[in-house]
Scaffold this motif. Structure first.
Motif, PDB file in Angstrom:
ATOM      1  N   TRP A 123       0.815  -1.216   0.000  1.00 19.19           N
ATOM      2  CA  TRP A 123       0.000   0.000   0.000  1.00 19.19           C
ATOM      3  C   TRP A 123       0.848   1.265   0.000  1.00 19.19           C
ATOM      4  CZ3 TRP A 123      -4.449  -1.421  -1.532  1.00 19.19           C
ATOM      5  CH2 TRP A 123      -4.967  -2.660  -1.147  1.00 19.19           C
ATOM      6  N   SER A 124       2.139   1.118  -0.306  1.00 20.40           N
ATOM      7  CA  SER A 124       3.025   2.275  -0.332  1.00 20.40           C
ATOM      8  C   SER A 124       3.064   2.843  -1.748  1.00 20.40           C
ATOM      9  CB  SER A 124       4.436   1.859   0.093  1.00 20.40           C
ATOM     10  OG  SER A 124       5.309   2.962   0.102  1.00 20.40           O
ATOM     11  N   PRO A 125       2.545   4.059  -1.962  1.00 18.50           N
ATOM     12  CA  PRO A 125       2.482   4.616  -3.313  1.00 18.50           C
ATOM     13  C   PRO A 125       3.840   5.122  -3.792  1.00 18.50           C
ATOM     14  CG  PRO A 125       1.645   6.211  -1.747  1.00 18.50           C
ATOM     15  CD  PRO A 125       1.945   4.969  -0.959  1.00 18.50           C
ATOM     16  N   ASP A 126       4.024   5.102  -5.100  1.00 15.03           N
ATOM     17  CA  ASP A 126       5.243   5.664  -5.685  1.00 15.03           C
ATOM     18  C   ASP A 126       5.261   7.180  -5.520  1.00 15.03           C
ATOM     19  OD1 ASP A 126       6.078   3.153  -6.527  1.00 15.03           O
ATOM     20  OD2 ASP A 126       5.059   3.335  -8.465  1.00 15.03           O
ATOM     21  N   VAL A 127       6.461   7.728  -5.465  1.00 17.30           N
ATOM     22  CA  VAL A 127       6.621   9.174  -5.338  1.00 17.30           C
ATOM     23  C   VAL A 127       6.774   9.774  -6.732  1.00 17.30           C
ATOM     24  CG1 VAL A 127       7.972  11.031  -4.320  1.00 17.30           C
ATOM     25  CG2 VAL A 127       7.763   8.849  -3.119  1.00 17.30           C
ATOM     26  N   PRO A 128       5.895  10.682  -7.142  1.00 19.92           N
ATOM     27  CA  PRO A 128       6.000  11.280  -8.478  1.00 19.92           C
ATOM     28  C   PRO A 128       7.217  12.183  -8.595  1.00 19.92           C
ATOM     29  CG  PRO A 128       4.268  12.354  -7.211  1.00 19.92           C
ATOM     30  CD  PRO A 128       4.728  11.189  -6.393  1.00 19.92           C
ATOM     31  N   GLU A 129       7.637  12.425  -9.818  1.00 19.98           N
ATOM     32  CA  GLU A 129       8.860  13.185 -10.071  1.00 19.98           C
ATOM     33  C   GLU A 129       8.786  14.616  -9.545  1.00 19.98           C
ATOM     34  OE1 GLU A 129      11.853  12.314 -11.154  1.00 19.98           O
ATOM     35  OE2 GLU A 129      11.091  10.255 -11.056  1.00 19.98           O
ATOM     36  N   ASP A 130       7.609  15.226  -9.600  1.00 23.31           N
ATOM     37  CA  ASP A 130       7.531  16.611  -9.140  1.00 23.31           C
ATOM     38  C   ASP A 130       7.844  16.737  -7.654  1.00 23.31           C
ATOM     39  OD1 ASP A 130       5.150  15.251  -8.588  1.00 23.31           O
ATOM     40  OD2 ASP A 130       4.024  17.110  -8.406  1.00 23.31           O
ATOM     41  N   LEU A 131       7.475  15.718  -6.855  1.00 23.19           N
ATOM     42  CA  LEU A 131       7.829  15.747  -5.438  1.00 23.19           C
ATOM     43  C   LEU A 131       9.301  15.385  -5.229  1.00 23.19           C
ATOM     44  CD1 LEU A 131       4.706  14.130  -3.715  1.00 23.19           C
ATOM     45  CD2 LEU A 131       5.373  16.529  -3.745  1.00 23.19           C
ATOM     46  N   ARG A 132       9.803  14.439  -5.990  1.00 22.56           N
ATOM     47  CA  ARG A 132      11.216  14.077  -5.875  1.00 22.56           C
ATOM     48  C   ARG A 132      12.114  15.271  -6.204  1.00 22.56           C
ATOM     49  NH1 ARG A 132      12.555   8.771  -5.450  1.00 22.56           N
ATOM     50  NH2 ARG A 132      10.915   7.231  -5.802  1.00 22.56           N
ATOM     51  N   HIS A 133      11.613  16.137  -7.050  1.00 12.90           N
ATOM     52  CA  HIS A 133      12.433  17.249  -7.517  1.00 12.90           C
ATOM     53  C   HIS A 133      12.740  18.238  -6.400  1.00 12.90           C
ATOM     54  CE1 HIS A 133      14.077  20.218 -10.260  1.00 12.90           C
ATOM     55  NE2 HIS A 133      13.244  21.121  -9.781  1.00 12.90           N
ATOM     56  N   TRP A 134      11.777  18.471  -5.501  1.00  5.85           N
ATOM     57  CA  TRP A 134      11.988  19.512  -4.495  1.00  5.85           C
ATOM     58  C   TRP A 134      12.067  19.010  -3.056  1.00  5.85           C
ATOM     59  CZ3 TRP A 134       8.261  20.984  -0.773  1.00  5.85           C
ATOM     60  CH2 TRP A 134       6.960  20.478  -0.978  1.00  5.85           C
ATOM     61  N   LEU A 135      11.861  17.689  -2.854  1.00  7.17           N
ATOM     62  CA  LEU A 135      12.024  17.132  -1.514  1.00  7.17           C
ATOM     63  C   LEU A 135      13.225  16.185  -1.483  1.00  7.17           C
ATOM     64  CD1 LEU A 135       8.317  16.568  -0.509  1.00  7.17           C
ATOM     65  CD2 LEU A 135       9.964  18.077   0.602  1.00  7.17           C
ATOM     66  N   PRO A 136      13.919  16.088  -0.352  1.00  7.96           N
ATOM     67  CA  PRO A 136      15.180  15.343  -0.318  1.00  7.96           C
ATOM     68  C   PRO A 136      14.994  13.829  -0.383  1.00  7.96           C
ATOM     69  CG  PRO A 136      14.622  16.169   1.863  1.00  7.96           C
ATOM     70  CD  PRO A 136      13.641  16.774   0.921  1.00  7.96           C
ATOM     71  N   ASP A 137      15.991  13.166  -0.974  1.00  6.78           N
ATOM     72  CA  ASP A 137      16.036  11.714  -0.968  1.00  6.78           C
ATOM     73  C   ASP A 137      16.432  11.208   0.415  1.00  6.78           C
ATOM     74  OD1 ASP A 137      15.346  11.330  -3.638  1.00  6.78           O
ATOM     75  OD2 ASP A 137      17.411  11.571  -4.317  1.00  6.78           O
ATOM     76  N   LEU A 138      15.980   9.986   0.719  1.00 11.84           N
ATOM     77  CA  LEU A 138      16.348   9.288   1.961  1.00 11.84           C
ATOM     78  C   LEU A 138      17.230   8.120   1.529  1.00 11.84           C
ATOM     79  CD1 LEU A 138      12.734   9.252   3.449  1.00 11.84           C
ATOM     80  CD2 LEU A 138      14.487  11.014   3.749  1.00 11.84           C
ATOM     81  N   LEU A 139      18.528   8.342   1.509  1.00  9.33           N
ATOM     82  CA  LEU A 139      19.424   7.481   0.749  1.00  9.33           C
ATOM     83  C   LEU A 139      19.681   6.119   1.375  1.00  9.33           C
ATOM     84  CD1 LEU A 139      22.041  10.178  -0.322  1.00  9.33           C
ATOM     85  CD2 LEU A 139      20.011   9.403  -1.538  1.00  9.33           C
ATOM     86  N   ASP A 140      19.538   5.991   2.666  1.00 11.39           N
ATOM     87  CA  ASP A 140      19.983   4.757   3.324  1.00 11.39           C
ATOM     88  C   ASP A 140      18.858   4.019   4.039  1.00 11.39           C
ATOM     89  OD1 ASP A 140      22.787   5.097   2.717  1.00 11.39           O
ATOM     90  OD2 ASP A 140      22.750   6.750   4.151  1.00 11.39           O
ATOM     91  N   ARG A 141      17.626   4.190   3.595  1.00 15.02           N
ATOM     92  CA  ARG A 141      16.509   3.580   4.323  1.00 15.02           C
ATOM     93  C   ARG A 141      16.546   2.059   4.287  1.00 15.02           C
ATOM     94  NH1 ARG A 141      11.029   4.219   3.378  1.00 15.02           N
ATOM     95  NH2 ARG A 141      10.895   3.438   5.492  1.00 15.02           N
ATOM     96  N   PHE A 142      17.063   1.472   3.202  1.00 16.12           N
ATOM     97  CA  PHE A 142      17.016   0.020   3.045  1.00 16.12           C
ATOM     98  C   PHE A 142      18.426  -0.549   2.959  1.00 16.12           C
ATOM     99  CE2 PHE A 142      13.109   1.722   1.211  1.00 16.12           C
ATOM    100  CZ  PHE A 142      12.168   1.048   1.963  1.00 16.12           C
ATOM    101  N   PRO A 143      18.852  -1.303   3.972  1.00 15.87           N
ATOM    102  CA  PRO A 143      20.175  -1.921   3.916  1.00 15.87           C
ATOM    103  C   PRO A 143      20.169  -3.133   2.986  1.00 15.87           C
ATOM    104  CG  PRO A 143      19.042  -2.620   5.891  1.00 15.87           C
ATOM    105  CD  PRO A 143      18.144  -1.615   5.217  1.00 15.87           C
ATOM    106  N   LEU A 144      21.332  -3.534   2.573  1.00 15.84           N
ATOM    107  CA  LEU A 144      21.472  -4.694   1.705  1.00 15.84           C
ATOM    108  C   LEU A 144      21.425  -5.965   2.540  1.00 15.84           C
ATOM    109  CD1 LEU A 144      21.943  -5.564  -1.226  1.00 15.84           C
ATOM    110  CD2 LEU A 144      24.410  -5.488  -0.765  1.00 15.84           C
ATOM    111  N   VAL A 145      20.502  -6.873   2.221  1.00 15.18           N
ATOM    112  CA  VAL A 145      20.345  -8.137   2.937  1.00 15.18           C
ATOM    113  C   VAL A 145      20.569  -9.272   1.961  1.00 15.18           C
ATOM    114  CG1 VAL A 145      18.790  -9.581   4.293  1.00 15.18           C
ATOM    115  CG2 VAL A 145      18.685  -7.095   4.507  1.00 15.18           C
TER     116      VAL A 145
END
Length: 456
Positions: free
Chosen positions: A30-52
């Motif tokens: 139920w987690s929606p994708d983030v559209p490009e217009d929001l990605r453009h002006w809001l920061p990325d969360l770079l490390d939310r998912f570790p490699l398993v």
């Protein structure tokens, strides 16, 4: 160094997407994708998912490195013989390989497991790597800039940083947690999914001596994590399903800046005027007496907000509203725009699914549903009332206006509500602006219930 770090970050994200991107999406349906217009002006969360690595076996959480929230929940009676509830069989955590102790697929009757007290409860937990959000300062600075926070406002800057931390800290997949339930028994939660969540139905093997009990991690008190409160709901009586954003809490859920401001900068989130008083009245009026014991309505606070806001919303609930289960969305996005998207996209489909789950737990209670006109509450509640005839006894929709980015004329037109509740008794639903006008309607529901019980 900055260039090297960026290359390493990109490599990490590429590896996570390649090896487990599908698993993350599957575990957060139920987690929606983030559209490009929001990605453009809001920061990325770079490390939310570790490699398993796929071959890694589940491991217990480490209190020195990890943090876990056990979400508040509601226990329900296992179905009696002849009370078939196929939906319960679908609620097992897909990552849970343990034999089920209750609600097995194919059962038409529910026999309690050995030593079971006849209660079942869904335990949901969120797992994080403690303090692993190395980009907290970067994301905080970006949000401060977007919200035009005064550089000299140290208190607000600290508040933004603290509330951002659950969005920044890496989630913790493939971990298990041992919990103590009311100091009466211990059970194991997990393993956590690729998105750092575990959920599953567990039978309880003791009879509760109080209407509410607490659960915590075994021998690990806070600040390791958040413990939970379980409310016990008998089969019959009243229940309440309530939206949160712009129903009981000021959020401005159609305005991106309003969402960010009311989530991160306000010192204390503001309740909708009159709603705390209404819920207090509702809690008192809809409490029935069974076997000389008070049978209060269980509350389900159903929100499209992401689970990262759980501590924030829990404190808000505790300050203004009755104890209850807060149901929030999973989050598989890696950009802060996901907070906004969660409140604005696919909210009806998500709420349809959660309402069906509540019905599978408590199909014999009578429910009052409260929402607002900003999103899809009228449509979700109307569909549920048609799908489960007689289960929902009243729907109250708050008419919202004056929020930026909201087409109030369209959202609040009478035809919209008539279409949402098509085929239902007109007395079932009511659109309001002042919560005080609902008190009399709640009183009428209680009286109708007393007449019905007397007739039985």
């Amino acid at each position: 160094m900055e260039f090297v770090r960026e290359v390493l970050d990109q490599g990490h994200r590429a590896a996570v997407d390649l090896l487990q991107g599908g698993h993350i999406e599957h575990s957060s349906p139920w987690s929606p994708d983030v559209p490009e217009d929001l990605r453009h002006w809001l920061p990325d969360l770079l490390d939310r998912f570790p490699l398993v690595m796929p071959w890694e076996h589940p491991k217990p959480v480490d209190p020195a490195l990890h943090n876990v929230w056990i979400l508040d929940n509601t226990a329900f009676r296992m179905p009696a013989a002849g009370d078939s509830r196929a939906e319960l069989a679908e609620q097992q955590d897909p990552n849970d390989t343990k034999p089920r102790l209750a609600s097995e697929p194919g059962q038409t009757t529910q026999e309690p497991a050995a030593n079971s007290a006849g209660w079942e409860v869904e335990f949901v937990a969120a797992y994080f790597i403690k303090g692993f959000g190395k980009d907290l300062s970067r994301v905080t600075s970006a949000l401060i800039k977007q919200l035009h926070v005064d550089e000299n406002d140290i208190a607000t800057k600290k508040r933004i940083s603290a509330r951002l931390e659950p969005f920044i800290d890496s989630v913790l997949p493939n971990r298990t947690l041992r919990i103590s339930i009311n100091n009466k028994e211990e059970q194991k939660l997990g393993p956590s999914s690729y998105s750092g969540i575990s959920s599953g139905l567990l039978p309880l093997h003791f009879t509760p001596s109080a209407p509410q009990i607490s659960s915590s991690t075994v021998n690990l008190p806070p600040p390791f994590g958040l413990g939970s409160t379980t409310v016990f709901a008998q089969e019959k009586g009243w229940g309440v399903i309530s939206d949160i954003d712009d129903t009981i809490k000021v959020t401005q859920s159609t305005d991106p800046i309003g969402i960010l401001h009311n989530t991160f900068t306000v010192e204390t989130p503001e309740p909708i005027a009159g709603m705390p008083e209404l819920y207090a009245h509702m809690n008192q009026t809809l409490t029935t007496t069974t076997d000389n014991k008070d049978n209060a309505p269980p509350y389900f606070y159903l929100s499209a907000s992401p689970y990262n806001l759980y501590p924030f919303l829990r404190r808000f609930r505790d300050s203004h509203f009755p104890q209850g289960t807060i149901i929030l969305r999973d989050a598989s996005w890696q950009n802060l725009g996901g907070l906004i998207t969660s409140l604005q996209r696919n909210t009806k489909e998500y709420k349809d699914d959660r309402i069906a789950k509540i019905h599978s737990w408590l199909p014999h209670r009578k429910f009052v549903c409260l929402g607002d006109s900003t999103q899809s509450d009228p449509e979700a509640y109307g569909e549920a009332a048609r799908k489960y005839p007689g289960w929902i006894k009243a729907v109250f929709i708050r008419k919202v206006s004056g929020i930026a980015f909201m087409d109030g004329a369209e959202k609040n037109r009478p035809e919209r509500f008539e279409n949402a509740f098509e085929g239902l008794d007109r007395k079932l639903w009511h659109v309001f602006t002042d919560p005080a006008e609902l008190a009399e309607r709640i009183d009428e529901l209680s009286k109708d219930s007393e007449i019905m019980v007397g007739g039985e």
